[in-house]
Design an enzyme around this catalytic site. Sequence first.
Site, mmCIF file in Angstrom:
data_model
loop_
_atom_site.group_PDB
_atom_site.id
_atom_site.type_symbol
_atom_site.label_atom_id
_atom_site.label_comp_id
_atom_site.label_asym_id
_atom_site.label_seq_id
_atom_site.Cartn_x
_atom_site.Cartn_y
_atom_site.Cartn_z
ATOM 1 N N ASP A 34 0.852 -1.196 0.000
ATOM 2 C CA ASP A 34 0.000 0.000 0.000
ATOM 3 C C ASP A 34 0.882 1.237 0.000
ATOM 4 O OD1 ASP A 34 -3.211 0.365 0.641
ATOM 5 O OD2 ASP A 34 -2.021 2.131 1.190
ATOM 6 N N ILE A 35 0.285 2.347 -0.444
ATOM 7 C CA ILE A 35 1.015 3.623 -0.496
ATOM 8 C C ILE A 35 1.086 4.270 0.890
ATOM 9 C CG2 ILE A 35 -1.053 5.028 -0.997
ATOM 10 C CD1 ILE A 35 0.667 6.534 -3.080
ATOM 11 N N TYR A 141 -15.580 6.843 -12.656
ATOM 12 C CA TYR A 141 -15.346 5.554 -11.985
ATOM 13 C C TYR A 141 -15.854 4.414 -12.873
ATOM 14 C CZ TYR A 141 -15.931 2.041 -8.216
ATOM 15 O OH TYR A 141 -15.890 0.911 -7.427
ATOM 16 N N LYS A 145 -14.051 1.377 -14.888
ATOM 17 C CA LYS A 145 -14.404 -0.032 -14.651
ATOM 18 C C LYS A 145 -14.681 -0.756 -15.962
ATOM 19 C CE LYS A 145 -13.964 -0.331 -10.173
ATOM 20 N NZ LYS A 145 -12.701 -0.918 -9.683
HETATM 21 C C1 AKB Z 1 -18.959 2.989 -4.792
HETATM 22 O O1 AKB Z 1 -20.039 3.279 -4.250
HETATM 23 O O2 AKB Z 1 -18.309 3.776 -5.484
HETATM 24 C C2 AKB Z 1 -18.447 1.576 -4.639
HETATM 25 C C3 AKB Z 1 -18.966 0.678 -5.711
HETATM 26 C C4 AKB Z 1 -20.368 0.239 -5.700
HETATM 27 O O3 AKB Z 1 -18.243 0.329 -6.594
HETATM 28 N N1 AKB Z 1 -18.825 1.069 -3.351
#
Ligand code: AKB
Length: 320
Positions: A34-35, A141, A145
Amino acid sequence: MKNILVVGAGGQIGSELVPHLQKIYGNSNVVAADINTKCADVFKDGPFELLDALDAQKFADIVKKYKIDTIYNMVALLSATGEKNPQLAWKINMGALMNSLEIAREFNCAVFTPSSIGAFGPNSPKDNTPQDTIMRPTTIYGICKVTGEMLGDYYFQKYGVDTRSVRFPGIISNVTLPGGGTTDYAVEIYYGAIQQKHYVCPLPEGTYLDMMYMPDALDACVQLMEADPSKLKHRNSFNVTAMSFEPSQIYAAIKKRIPDFTMEYDVDPVKKAIADSWPNYMDDSCAREEWGWNPKWNLETMTDDMLKVIGEKYKAGLLK
Ligand code: AKB
């Protein structure tokens, strides 16, 4: 014998994944990295390495030093934090993944990287969201993914790297707090219930999301990585879920056990928009068929356990 490296070991999942893997494979066979320098004090039972996952040379040196054959890449900025600094989220989330994949290619390692319900978007079917469907996420995010899922499959098809992944729902746990996620409320609410007997919920009533208790999440990681590869029709990534609920349902489950617990709503518009773009509940039948996914915890049993464990920590003075 597996030699495992967990990168991002200090995070919500990593901090419980390391001891879980150590129990199965032996303490000295699981390296935590870990960082955060404070993690050196946490991971005392096995090897610990200070690592910024974006430092490819140091990452590779650690893999060489411990003859690593399996990398768990748990590094990620979560959904709500990602929206505050999308460029940084891309840099960290994709940088750690690309280093994991390239190092795995060079040193012949298997790679586990969690994907998320965040990989889906507003055009994906919301109910019983299929394994294979339209994926047009609207958060950085989620974009990371989906890209990560595609890269995982690409490295498997092009280079034969054994990449495997699950689309995790919100993970509920009582060891390390999540940070910056949209589903964090389902963890924080237990602390609020015990400590203040009150919780201010950032998501509105009626916002259904998939969730899972940490012990099931840990089982999912190991089960998938131990699965017979000839049975896997999919790789990156499998829908997995254990329960789906909305805020008033988790509130009711806690209130049954703490009658003077109260909750109010103060909706965070960023989190609401993110949650609205994610599934209500996913279809995880492919994971069940291809590698035997079968979660054990539901909202009731999880609530009993969360209240017991967190309550004991407050009583013992481990939490203030
Ligand atoms: C988030 O809420 O960003 C994470 C997920 C569901 O990937 N917990």
